[in-house]
Write a protein that holds these residues in place. Structure first.
Motif, PDB file in Angstrom:
ATOM      1  N   LEU A  51      51.571  44.217  19.044  1.00 60.57           N
ATOM      2  CA  LEU A  51      51.563  44.706  20.427  1.00 60.57           C
ATOM      3  C   LEU A  51      50.142  44.802  20.968  1.00 60.57           C
ATOM      4  O   LEU A  51      49.885  44.455  22.130  1.00 60.57           O
ATOM      5  N   SER A  52      49.204  45.228  20.140  1.00 65.21           N
ATOM      6  CA  SER A  52      47.803  45.336  20.566  1.00 65.21           C
ATOM      7  C   SER A  52      47.223  43.967  20.907  1.00 65.21           C
ATOM      8  O   SER A  52      46.546  43.810  21.932  1.00 65.21           O
ATOM      9  N   LEU A  53      47.489  42.980  20.054  1.00 64.95           N
ATOM     10  CA  LEU A  53      46.954  41.635  20.279  1.00 64.95           C
ATOM     11  C   LEU A  53      47.544  41.001  21.539  1.00 64.95           C
ATOM     12  O   LEU A  53      46.823  40.371  22.323  1.00 64.95           O
ATOM     13  N   VAL A  54      48.849  41.185  21.732  1.00 64.87           N
ATOM     14  CA  VAL A  54      49.485  40.654  22.939  1.00 64.87           C
ATOM     15  C   VAL A  54      48.935  41.355  24.171  1.00 64.87           C
ATOM     16  O   VAL A  54      48.674  40.721  25.205  1.00 64.87           O
ATOM     17  N   SER A  55      48.723  42.658  24.089  1.00 62.19           N
ATOM     18  CA  SER A  55      48.158  43.415  25.212  1.00 62.19           C
ATOM     19  C   SER A  55      46.763  42.915  25.555  1.00 62.19           C
ATOM     20  O   SER A  55      46.432  42.732  26.735  1.00 62.19           O
ATOM     21  N   LEU A  56      45.945  42.681  24.547  1.00 66.07           N
ATOM     22  CA  LEU A  56      44.590  42.159  24.786  1.00 66.07           C
ATOM     23  C   LEU A  56      44.641  40.779  25.429  1.00 66.07           C
ATOM     24  O   LEU A  56      43.830  40.467  26.311  1.00 66.07           O
ATOM     25  N   PHE A  57      45.586  39.967  24.991  1.00 67.53           N
ATOM     26  CA  PHE A  57      45.754  38.638  25.588  1.00 67.53           C
ATOM     27  C   PHE A  57      46.109  38.754  27.068  1.00 67.53           C
ATOM     28  O   PHE A  57      45.544  38.045  27.914  1.00 67.53           O
ATOM     29  N   VAL A  58      47.039  39.657  27.396  1.00 72.97           N
ATOM     30  CA  VAL A  58      47.445  39.847  28.795  1.00 72.97           C
ATOM     31  C   VAL A  58      46.286  40.396  29.626  1.00 72.97           C
ATOM     32  O   VAL A  58      46.065  39.966  30.761  1.00 72.97           O
ATOM     33  N   ILE A  59      45.546  41.342  29.058  1.00 75.88           N
ATOM     34  CA  ILE A  59      44.390  41.915  29.758  1.00 75.88           C
ATOM     35  C   ILE A  59      43.383  40.830  30.111  1.00 75.88           C
ATOM     36  O   ILE A  59      42.862  40.763  31.226  1.00 75.88           O
ATOM     37  N   LYS A  60      43.115  39.943  29.147  1.00 80.74           N
ATOM     38  CA  LYS A  60      42.168  38.850  29.381  1.00 80.74           C
ATOM     39  C   LYS A  60      42.737  37.835  30.369  1.00 80.74           C
ATOM     40  O   LYS A  60      42.032  37.384  31.287  1.00 80.74           O
ATOM     41  N   LYS A  61      43.999  37.496  30.189  1.00 81.61           N
ATOM     42  CA  LYS A  61      44.635  36.484  31.038  1.00 81.61           C
ATOM     43  C   LYS A  61      44.691  36.924  32.494  1.00 81.61           C
ATOM     44  O   LYS A  61      44.461  36.123  33.414  1.00 81.61           O
ATOM     45  N   LEU A  62      44.978  38.204  32.731  1.00 88.02           N
ATOM     46  CA  LEU A  62      45.146  38.713  34.100  1.00 88.02           C
ATOM     47  C   LEU A  62      43.916  39.453  34.610  1.00 88.02           C
ATOM     48  O   LEU A  62      43.947  40.037  35.692  1.00 88.02           O
ATOM     49  N   ASN A  63      42.851  39.439  33.815  1.00 90.65           N
ATOM     50  CA  ASN A  63      41.591  40.074  34.198  1.00 90.65           C
ATOM     51  C   ASN A  63      41.792  41.547  34.569  1.00 90.65           C
ATOM     52  O   ASN A  63      41.478  41.988  35.686  1.00 90.65           O
ATOM     53  N   LEU A  64      42.288  42.321  33.610  1.00 92.30           N
ATOM     54  CA  LEU A  64      42.552  43.739  33.836  1.00 92.30           C
ATOM     55  C   LEU A  64      41.505  44.635  33.168  1.00 92.30           C
ATOM     56  O   LEU A  64      41.732  45.826  32.981  1.00 92.30           O
ATOM     57  N   PHE A  65      40.373  44.067  32.827  1.00 92.82           N
ATOM     58  CA  PHE A  65      39.357  44.795  32.059  1.00 92.82           C
ATOM     59  C   PHE A  65      38.883  46.061  32.768  1.00 92.82           C
ATOM     60  O   PHE A  65      38.785  47.128  32.150  1.00 92.82           O
ATOM     61  N   PHE A 133      50.711  47.971  37.901  1.00 91.98           N
ATOM     62  CA  PHE A 133      51.343  48.771  38.956  1.00 91.98           C
ATOM     63  C   PHE A 133      50.378  49.003  40.121  1.00 91.98           C
ATOM     64  O   PHE A 133      50.788  48.986  41.288  1.00 91.98           O
ATOM     65  N   ILE A 134      49.103  49.206  39.814  1.00 91.29           N
ATOM     66  CA  ILE A 134      48.112  49.398  40.878  1.00 91.29           C
ATOM     67  C   ILE A 134      47.972  48.122  41.700  1.00 91.29           C
ATOM     68  O   ILE A 134      47.883  48.165  42.934  1.00 91.29           O
ATOM     69  N   LYS A 135      47.983  46.983  41.020  1.00 86.53           N
ATOM     70  CA  LYS A 135      47.941  45.713  41.746  1.00 86.53           C
ATOM     71  C   LYS A 135      49.185  45.536  42.613  1.00 86.53           C
ATOM     72  O   LYS A 135      49.130  44.943  43.690  1.00 86.53           O
ATOM     73  N   HIS A 136      50.302  46.056  42.132  1.00 84.75           N
ATOM     74  CA  HIS A 136      51.563  45.927  42.869  1.00 84.75           C
ATOM     75  C   HIS A 136      51.614  46.872  44.076  1.00 84.75           C
ATOM     76  O   HIS A 136      51.972  46.459  45.186  1.00 84.75           O
ATOM     77  N   PHE A 137      51.238  48.134  43.862  1.00 87.27           N
ATOM     78  CA  PHE A 137      51.356  49.133  44.922  1.00 87.27           C
ATOM     79  C   PHE A 137      50.129  49.199  45.841  1.00 87.27           C
ATOM     80  O   PHE A 137      50.249  49.536  47.017  1.00 87.27           O
ATOM     81  N   GLY A 138      48.924  48.907  45.299  1.00 82.29           N
ATOM     82  CA  GLY A 138      47.718  48.956  46.111  1.00 82.29           C
ATOM     83  C   GLY A 138      46.688  49.925  45.561  1.00 82.29           C
ATOM     84  O   GLY A 138      46.940  50.656  44.591  1.00 82.29           O
ATOM     85  N   ASN A 139      45.496  49.957  46.205  1.00 79.33           N
ATOM     86  CA  ASN A 139      44.357  50.715  45.687  1.00 79.33           C
ATOM     87  C   ASN A 139      44.150  52.078  46.335  1.00 79.33           C
ATOM     88  O   ASN A 139      43.208  52.799  45.992  1.00 79.33           O
ATOM     89  N   SER A 140      44.977  52.444  47.311  1.00 78.84           N
ATOM     90  CA  SER A 140      44.815  53.744  47.952  1.00 78.84           C
ATOM     91  C   SER A 140      45.144  54.848  46.955  1.00 78.84           C
ATOM     92  O   SER A 140      45.824  54.623  45.949  1.00 78.84           O
TER      93      SER A 140
END
Length: 260
Positions: A51-65, A133-140
Motif C-alpha cells: 500500500l505504501s509503494l502504490v501510494s508513493l507511485f500515485v503521489i508521484k504520478k499525480l504530483n501530490l507532493f 479531495f482538495i483538488k476535487h472540492f477546491g482550495n478555499s
C-alpha cells in the motif's frame, strides 16, 4: 473534477481490495494452524508495504507532493503535534492489559509492523486521498475543511472491514477513526509535513498493541462491544474531533495556496 473523483474511487477500491485480501490471508493462515505471532505480523507488514509503494507511485504520478506533505520544507507549527502524541499514546497505555512475556524478535517485528501501519495509512489516507479531495472540492477554507471530513470519513469506514465488534462496536470504531482522521488531516494541512504524523501514528499503534506482543493468533470470534462501551469509546475520542475543529478554525488559511 470528474477525473479527480474517478481517481478517488479507484484508489479507495484498491485499498478495499488490499484490506480484504490481507484479512483473508490472515484467516487462511490461522485456519491452517499457522498462528505464529511473528509470521502473521510479517504478512501484514508486507501488505502495508504494498500500500505504501502504490501510494508513493500515485503521489508521484499525480504530483501530490506539496499537499501530501512530502515536499522538502520545514515543518510548521510543530507545537500542534504535542496533543495527539501525548493524548492518544497515554489513552492506549491507560486502557492496556498487562504486557505478556516477549522476545527481542517480537519487539523488533512489532516496531517494524507499527511503522508500516503509520507509513501506509498516512501516505494513502492523508497524502493521497486528502489532496485528491482538495483538488476535487477546491482550495478555499470551506472546501479544504470539507475535504478533511471526507477523507476522515473514508478512514473511518475502512476500519469496518473486519466487522468483528458487533453493531455498537462498529459504530464506535467508525467515529473513533473518523475523529482521529479529522485531527490528522487538519494537522497535515497546517504543519505541511506527513513525516511527524507517521511517527505519531506508529507510536499510537505501538502503545495499543503492546499488551498483545508475542501472543499467537487464533481464529477470531465476534467480540461484541455493548452500548455503554461504544458510547465511552466515542466520548474519549471526542477531544480529537474538537482539537481538529480548533486547528481548522484557527490555523487553516482562507485560501490554500499551492505551488504549481
Amino acid at each position: 473534477m470528474k477525473k479527480t473523483l474517478q481517481q478517488i474511487i479507484t484508489f479507495v477500491s484498491f485499498i478495499l481490495i488490499l484490506l480484504i485480501l490481507n484479512n483473508s490471508v490472515k484467516s487462511y493462515l490461522v485456519a491452517q494452524e499457522i498462528e505464529n505471532y511473528n509470521t502473521i505480523l510479517l504478512v501484514r507488514t508486507a501488505s502495508n508495504i504494498i500500500l505504501s509503494l502504490v501510494s508513493l507511485f500515485v503521489i508521484k504520478k499525480l504530483n501530490l507532493f506539496e499537499l501530501g506533505g512530502l515536499k522538502a520544507i520545514k515543518t510548521e507549527k510543530k507545537g500542534l503535534l504535542i496533543f495527539p502524541l501525548i493524548y492518544l499514546v497515554a489513552l492506549n497505555l491507560l486502557f492496556a492489559d498487562d504486557i505478556p512475556n516477549f522476545t527481542n524478535t517480537n519487539l523488533i517485528i512489532l516496531l517494524i509492523y507499527c511503522l508500516s501501519i503509520g507509513v501506509s495509512e498516512e501516505l494513502s489516507l492523508r497524502s493521497v486521498l486528502l489532496p485528491l479531495f482538495i483538488k476535487h472540492f477546491g482550495n478555499s477554507k470551506k472546501s479544504v475543511i470539507k475535504s478533511i471530513f471526507a477523507a476522515a470519513a473514508i478512514f473511518g469506514l475502512l476500519h469496518l472491514i473486519k466487522f468483528d465488534k458487533g453493531i455498537y462496536g462498529e459504530i464506535s470504531q467508525f467515529f473513533f477513526a473518523t475523529f482521529i482522521g479529522i485531527m490528522f488531516g487538519a494537522l497535515l494541512i497546517v504543519t505541511k509535513r506527513i513525516y511527524p504524523l507517521i511517527i505519531i501514528h506508529m507510536l499510537i499503534d505501538l502503545a495499543a498493541k503492546l499488551d498483545d506482543i508475542g501472543v499467537n493468533f487464533k481464529a477470531e470470534d465476534i467480540n461484541e462491544t455493548d452500548l455503554t462501551g461504544a458510547i465511552f469509546t466515542v466520548i474519549i475520542t471526542l477531544p480529537c474531533l474538537f482539537y481538529g475543529m480548533y486547528i481548522m478554525k484557527k490555523h487553516i488559511p482562507n485560501d490554500l495556496s499551492i505551488t504549481k
